[in-house]
Design an enzyme around this catalytic site. Structure first.
Site, mmCIF file in Angstrom:
data_model
loop_
_atom_site.group_PDB
_atom_site.id
_atom_site.type_symbol
_atom_site.label_atom_id
_atom_site.label_comp_id
_atom_site.label_asym_id
_atom_site.label_seq_id
_atom_site.Cartn_x
_atom_site.Cartn_y
_atom_site.Cartn_z
ATOM 1 N N THR A 1 1.327 3.601 1.822
ATOM 2 C CA THR A 1 1.913 4.030 3.097
ATOM 3 C C THR A 1 3.096 3.169 3.521
ATOM 4 O OG1 THR A 1 0.304 2.635 4.261
ATOM 5 C CG2 THR A 1 -0.259 4.968 3.974
ATOM 6 N N LYS A 2 3.418 2.123 2.751
ATOM 7 C CA LYS A 2 4.466 1.194 3.157
ATOM 8 C C LYS A 2 5.831 1.619 2.596
ATOM 9 C CE LYS A 2 1.467 -1.290 5.364
ATOM 10 N NZ LYS A 2 0.265 -0.490 5.175
ATOM 11 N N ASN A 3 6.879 0.873 2.957
ATOM 12 C CA ASN A 3 8.246 1.241 2.554
ATOM 13 C C ASN A 3 8.434 1.174 1.044
ATOM 14 O OD1 ASN A 3 8.292 0.815 5.372
ATOM 15 N ND2 ASN A 3 10.477 0.370 5.327
ATOM 16 N N ILE B 1 6.131 0.322 -2.521
ATOM 17 C CA ILE B 1 4.699 0.456 -2.772
ATOM 18 C C ILE B 1 4.332 0.099 -4.218
ATOM 19 C CG2 ILE B 1 4.516 2.271 -1.030
ATOM 20 C CD1 ILE B 1 4.383 4.324 -3.321
ATOM 21 N N HIS C 1 0.848 -1.191 0.000
ATOM 22 C CA HIS C 1 0.000 0.000 0.000
ATOM 23 C C HIS C 1 0.885 1.242 0.000
ATOM 24 C CE1 HIS C 1 -2.647 3.064 1.902
ATOM 25 N NE2 HIS C 1 -3.608 2.440 1.245
#
Length: 377
Positions: free
Chosen positions: A188-190, A192, A186
């Site tokens: 918001t992850k490291n 994406i 997603h």
């Protein structure tokens, strides 16, 4: 004042649209093409995952895991209460009863010492969530799984490129330890792909069926490898695999994994170094068996009022800080199904945990400024 520095900003490496263009022009943009296979091979080789299948989300990966675990109505699944709803809903959809476990007092992860007392003859699986990319105590959890013949499904949504250091001193990637694991890509992850995820299969007894569930309940993957001369409907499943467009985007991120990780960990350490003198907050604790992957930086305040005031103060300075999960055992959907146990640590993190901005393009000056704002509160 409107926020100038957001909580999160997706980082683009510059190659995403190039690879998407390549995928589109290849004539193969449905799933399981060149980029899907490149991504899956990378994760298998780098992290010693036995088998990887890209999915359209981490939620889909968890739903696949619940099907593979053969969760039936009445089965019990142990998960932490302080987690995202997907951790629970994937198993609820199979008819499971969720047994919520509390967090540690100094760490939002599931308290491994409190799991055994929750195990009954109906327990089917334990789902540890590696909050903020920090490992749960996997030696204890895997010991219990072996003792009681349970499956372990790692919710590693936030845990890419993070590791567990076992009692034997061996360093293992999170997601490589349980029978199954789920990751998120997603935004918001490291790393994406907008939306996206992957299922990791470490137990070979699930490998063939996982592919079938992934391909809408058909043996299509075997057909395209030439292992069968036709394919058809052989099991349950859904359309879990992502398009090549998503995989192509992810490949550009994978190529820059080291760069992204180094910057995120630097920012995390900068926060930590500049907030150590504050007696208003508690900083994240890192157990000796865990590593930091720079996914998130959070602090814990003394109470919810201080957290709200800090959010307001930071907003005045142009920084968007946010709280996180509301304990699932007290949610509108599940509170009347919870067994009534008080989960005080989970409730504390619900009321007091504050997440600060952390993304690749954030600079050290802003981190120091936010830390100063908190220290001067």
């Amino acid at each position: 004042m409107e926020s100038i520095i957001p909580f999160n900003k997706p980082y683009l490496t510059g190659k995403e649209t190039h690879y998407i263009y390549d995928a589109v022009n290849s004539g193969k943009i449905s799933g399981n093409g060149k980029y899907t296979q490149k991504c899956q091979q990378f994760f298998e080789e780098r992290y010693n995952f036995k088998k990887v299948l890209l999915t359209t989300s981490c939620t889909d990966a968890l739903e696949m895991a619940a099907i593979l675990a053969n969760i039936q109505p009445g089965d019990e699944v142990i998960i932490p209460s302080f987690t995202f709803v997907s951790t629970a809903i994937a198993f609820i959809r199979q008819g499971a009863t969720i047994i919520f476990a509390d967090s540690y007092s100094d760490n939002p992860n599931i308290d491994a010492d409190k799991i055994e007392e929750l195990i009954t003859d109906k327990t089917k699986a334990i789902v540890p969530v590696h909050y903020a990319g920090v490992a749960c105590d996997m030696d204890k959890i895997m010991y219990l799984a072996t003792k009681y013949n349970l499956l372990v499904i790692e919710d590693a949504a936030q845990a890419i490129d993070s590791f567990y250091i076992g009692k034997d001193g061996v360093k293992k990637a999170l997601g490589s330890i349980g029978h199954l694991a789920a990751f998120s890509f997603h935004e918001t992850k490291n790393i994406i792909s907008g939306e996206g995820g992957m299922l990791v299969i470490n137990d070979s007894r699930f490998s063939s069926r996982a592919e079938i569930i992934w391909e809408k309940g058909t043996n299509r993957a075997e057909f395209f490898r030439g292992e069968v001369n036709k394919y058809g409907w052989v099991d349950t499943g859904s359309s879990f695999l992502p398009s090549e467009i998503i995989a192509a985007f992810l490949w550009a991120q994978i190529e820059n994994l080291e760069l992204i990780q180094n910057k995120r960990k630097m920012l995390h350490n900068c926060y930590y170094d500049n907030l150590q003198s504050s007696n208003l907050i508690t900083l994240p604790s890192l157990p000796p068996y865990a590593t930091n992957n720079g996914h998130m930086f959070y602090v814990v305040t003394e109470n919810s009022e201080i957290r709200s005031e800090l959010i307001s103060k930071l907003k005045e300075k142009g920084y968007h800080a946010v709280f996180h999960y509301i304990s699932l055992h007290s949610s509108a959907y599940y509170s009347d199904k919870h067994d009534g146990r008080v989960l005080s640590n989970s409730d504390k993190f619900t009321e007091c945990l504050l997440r600060l901005p952390l993304f690749y393009e954030l600079n050290e000056v802003d981190v120091v400024d936010m830390a100063k704002c908190i220290n001067n509160y």
